[in-house]
Design a protein around this motif. Structure first.
Motif, PDB file in Angstrom:
ATOM      1  N   GLU A 134      37.428  50.559  54.648  1.00 55.06           N
ATOM      2  CA  GLU A 134      38.403  49.582  53.203  1.00 55.06           C
ATOM      3  C   GLU A 134      37.199  48.735  52.662  1.00 55.06           C
ATOM      4  N   TYR A 135      37.964  48.313  51.126  1.00 58.75           N
ATOM      5  CA  TYR A 135      37.093  48.224  49.861  1.00 58.75           C
ATOM      6  C   TYR A 135      37.771  47.008  49.168  1.00 58.75           C
ATOM      7  N   ARG A 136      36.422  45.197  49.287  1.00 59.01           N
ATOM      8  CA  ARG A 136      38.009  43.964  48.536  1.00 59.01           C
ATOM      9  C   ARG A 136      36.981  43.976  47.481  1.00 59.01           C
ATOM     10  N   ALA A 137      37.641  44.163  46.510  1.00 58.33           N
ATOM     11  CA  ALA A 137      36.770  43.448  45.482  1.00 58.33           C
ATOM     12  C   ALA A 137      37.322  42.836  44.231  1.00 58.33           C
ATOM     13  N   GLY A 138      37.619  41.464  44.246  1.00 51.65           N
ATOM     14  CA  GLY A 138      38.508  40.727  43.094  1.00 51.65           C
ATOM     15  C   GLY A 138      39.423  41.384  43.762  1.00 51.65           C
ATOM     16  N   ALA A 139      40.593  42.171  42.534  1.00 48.10           N
ATOM     17  CA  ALA A 139      41.397  42.981  42.155  1.00 48.10           C
ATOM     18  C   ALA A 139      41.922  43.916  43.513  1.00 48.10           C
TER      19      ALA A 139
ATOM     20  N   PHE B  23      47.206  42.993  38.888  1.00 49.25           N
ATOM     21  CA  PHE B  23      47.106  42.750  37.761  1.00 49.25           C
ATOM     22  C   PHE B  23      47.489  41.031  37.223  1.00 49.25           C
ATOM     23  N   GLY B  24      47.193  40.361  37.337  1.00 48.50           N
ATOM     24  CA  GLY B  24      47.724  38.960  36.978  1.00 48.50           C
ATOM     25  C   GLY B  24      49.076  38.452  37.768  1.00 48.50           C
ATOM     26  N   GLY B  25      49.124  39.203  39.189  1.00 45.77           N
ATOM     27  CA  GLY B  25      50.737  38.176  39.857  1.00 45.77           C
ATOM     28  C   GLY B  25      51.766  39.506  39.537  1.00 45.77           C
TER      29      GLY B  25
ATOM     30  N   LEU C 117      55.326  47.853  45.008  1.00 42.67           N
ATOM     31  CA  LEU C 117      55.066  46.912  43.714  1.00 42.67           C
ATOM     32  C   LEU C 117      55.363  45.445  44.432  1.00 42.67           C
ATOM     33  N   ASN C 118      54.349  44.277  44.051  1.00 50.58           N
ATOM     34  CA  ASN C 118      54.770  43.027  44.494  1.00 50.58           C
ATOM     35  C   ASN C 118      53.737  41.809  43.212  1.00 50.58           C
ATOM     36  N   VAL C 119      55.135  41.638  43.177  1.00 52.37           N
ATOM     37  CA  VAL C 119      55.297  40.614  41.469  1.00 52.37           C
ATOM     38  C   VAL C 119      55.577  38.750  41.856  1.00 52.37           C
ATOM     39  N   THR C 120      54.433  38.201  42.234  1.00 52.90           N
ATOM     40  CA  THR C 120      54.590  36.500  41.641  1.00 52.90           C
ATOM     41  C   THR C 120      55.784  36.015  41.006  1.00 52.90           C
ATOM     42  N   ALA C 121      57.031  35.105  41.360  1.00 56.25           N
ATOM     43  CA  ALA C 121      58.080  35.426  40.621  1.00 56.25           C
ATOM     44  C   ALA C 121      58.505  33.812  41.503  1.00 56.25           C
TER      45      ALA C 121
END
Lengths: 317, 317, 317
Positions: free
Chosen positions: A187-192, A222-224, A249-253
């Motif tokens: 697994e690779y995690r870097a920032g977004a 991409f920012g939320g 898709l996950n969208v912060t709302a």
């Protein structure tokens, strides 16, 4: 003197499906056509867990985690084990960790990352889509679950964003026609960015070929707004692979998250492609308590469309 | 306001035996010949317990203890009970204590004291040697375990180093062919010396004689070197007694303890004497966490020698 | 960070009945004629529970409660569920509360209020008298217990002393011949007065009429002397109602309470009226620990009188 902590999730909701013949996998506890009626179910898998960690000095630490799963609508245990969810001892330090006992396959972590619903509720991808062909859900082979008993795994520390886990389960008699299992992930995690690849292979005692699974997931925030690409390929008793591709898709709302999903499972053979769509919103009343509502629709060729709905409340402690 | 405390042990390890036909009793969860392969097992019996005590004033106190046993390699419960390990209410004071519920036989405490491995791991004496003939392990009678349901016992305070416990279990229907049980022990602790004698007797419904057991243990700590002498005599359905004699040794060595054992079980009849040797080291990483490794070898006349090995990690909380 | 609290009751005692043929309902775990012998049992239903509440702000709160029931004399679970006692999520505020999961019928709270022994020990009214005809205990119909799986209920706040609860359980397949259930209660509490009415109705799949229950309880505390009047009427598969009338009494006496009872159950048909008398004393050694002793006698027409006795100790934590 006691150093155990107790944690858990309890979720109760209601669900309703139409009478379609396509199995609406996951589905708030409903794993097949539920008929046209209301049921009291759960979306999140309810659990009661016990865990602790001890710092042994010199960078070493030891820990344990036992997690019971249950159905809050009836109080019944999930599975026949006391600790269906997890039962492990962990031991390690800065060079990585040994995890021993009943535990998730390494491929599971990549698989669940492909599901914008995280295996929760009626609209989830679940094991059917994320472990394509590797469970009996769309095949005729032995059932490989997302966990193995008797697993010994090594999980690396994060190295420049990369982690890896490799696992082995010996062929103890309780596994029936399933023999020893080996698996792993990177697994690779870097920032977004999240990217992961996982595999698993089980010896299929008594037949000529071995069940195997490959999963890959990539997501970028991409920012939320966080799209997720999922790919899985696997087989159990069948000679050809099932293939699943998905876009999530996950969208912060507001104080919550929108989950959306389209997944297409293509098993071997003709006229059995399964397409599922899901949409849901989880509203956080606090950090620990949320309300949710999901709708889902699935259609397998040669079967009729099943649509379903769930809503409920989730408590974490 | 809550006054319950949670405690437990979690242990996971690996074990391997050769293909000998002699049952290697105890053995990290392996109770018979395991075949020539690796298994994931436990040495210590893993458990999760709940207990509490209340001071009632006037020297009186009341308490409870419920202890679940489980297999960490699978998450399964040991036994069919929620609280296989113990389920008791205690009530008493300076004149002694009543202990009521599912509990150990008084003879158990003397029996386990004879085992330098304390019933843990592949090299242990276990119930086979310390309850000779009283379980079905080497006989054909009903199985008397080291615990009884429905037991009511009285345990005295220490009087000049002496304590005694007497117990009674009525003949409730769930015991099958086993009827009411009576048992007791006398233990003496003074400085480096431990000596104990225990007995138990079960009514064997429907046959002409009653299963019975006598155990005796003596140990002396010569400054970190502690030899243990064990003697047991018992029978279940057989008319003659099985006899076990053992020599154990615990030696403090660095931040750990060496365990060693030689035990000889002589059941009635010819050509069935069983001899077991065990050697192990438990290394304490902290007060609560240890690593262990054990080797054991057992040979029953007319069967072939079984040797085995285990190693693992034990967490206490 | 964890906000779960653990609570429970552990009770162990001994009981003895004569060989009468009348079932002595309740009875310290003995539900039928026990024969002329001593048994180790419980009077209070022993339990281990987990619960928590979260204040969500704005007058809203969410909570959970999972309660395991077990037999302390054997360590066995009561029922096959992990959480036989209760398994619910609660959600609400000043306008009332939703309670979802496995829970008590609203009628249960009125029924148990009629029993001066609160369903504990050999002298209790229990479900036989307080749910007359509604369980199979004296009928031939399907068994409706005091709890339902999959229940969703609304419980009002107290309004001038009045509270009400209404409940619904859908007809999920696990209920067998029992279909959906609806129930409700109205309770009034003002100073020394308690009055309550409850009802429940279950769809009896496959037969022409539905099981139903009506219960009513009234009690008044005359300064430590508290008489209780109970009335119940119900039926399951039988076409006619069973009727129970009872007079109970709780009297504060020293650091304890005297419980007394006379109840008369009149099922449909001739020559089967059942009369039960009970008397007990519970002595509180502390707020949390008590000793109890009860005697009971019951006589059903055409059967012989059964008398029984129990005594034990109860710990709460």
């Amino acid at each position: 003197q006691s150093s155990v902590s107790i944690y858990g999730i309890v979720d109760v909701g209601v669900t309703k499906q139409n009478g379609g013949t396509t199995p609406l996998s996951g589905g708030n506890g409903v794993t097949g056509p539920g008929g046209d009626k209301w049921d009291v179910r759960q979306a999140y898998a309810s659990r009661l867990g016990f865990r602790g960690t001890e710092d042994l000095g010199g960078g070493l630490r030891a820990g344990f985690n036992m997690e019971m799963r249950f159905m809050p609508d009836t109080g019944a245990m999930q599975g026949t084990q006391a600790f269906f969810g997890r039962s492990v001892v962990t031991f390690g330090g800065s060079a990585g960790e040994l995890i021993m006992g009943r535990d998730y396959l390494p491929a599971f972590y990549v698989a669940i990352a492909a599901d914008p619903f995280s295996y929760n509720g009626i609209a989830q991808m679940g094991q059917l889509h994320t472990f394509p062909g590797y469970s009996a859900a769309d095949g005729t082979g032995p059932v490989q679950a997302v966990r193995n008993d008797n697993q010994i795994s090594y999980k690396s520390p994060s190295m420049g964003g990369f982690t890896t886990q490799v696992a082995y389960s010996p062929n103890e008699g309780s596994r029936g026609t399933l023999g020893r299992a080996v698996g792993g992930n990177v697994e690779y995690r870097a920032g977004a960015l999240y990217a992961g690849v996982g595999f698993d292979q089980t010896r299929n005692n008594g037949t000529g070929h071995d069940p195997r699974l490959l999963v890959a997931t990539m997501a970028y925030d991409f920012g939320g707004v966080r799209p997720i690409l999922g790919y899985g390929r696997g087989r159990s008793a069948l000679l050809d692979d099932s293939v699943d591709v998905s876009l999530g898709l996950n969208v912060t709302a507001g104080p919550g998250v929108i989950h959306a999903l389209a997944a297409r499972l293509n098993p071997p053979g003709d006229n059995n492609t399964l397409v599922k769509y899901g949409l849901g919103y989880e509203y956080f009343l606090s950090k620990r308590t949320s309300l949710y509502a999901d709708v889902a629709s699935a259609k397998k060729q040669a079967l009729t469309t099943t649509t379903g709905f769930d809503t409920g409340v989730t408590l974490r402690f």
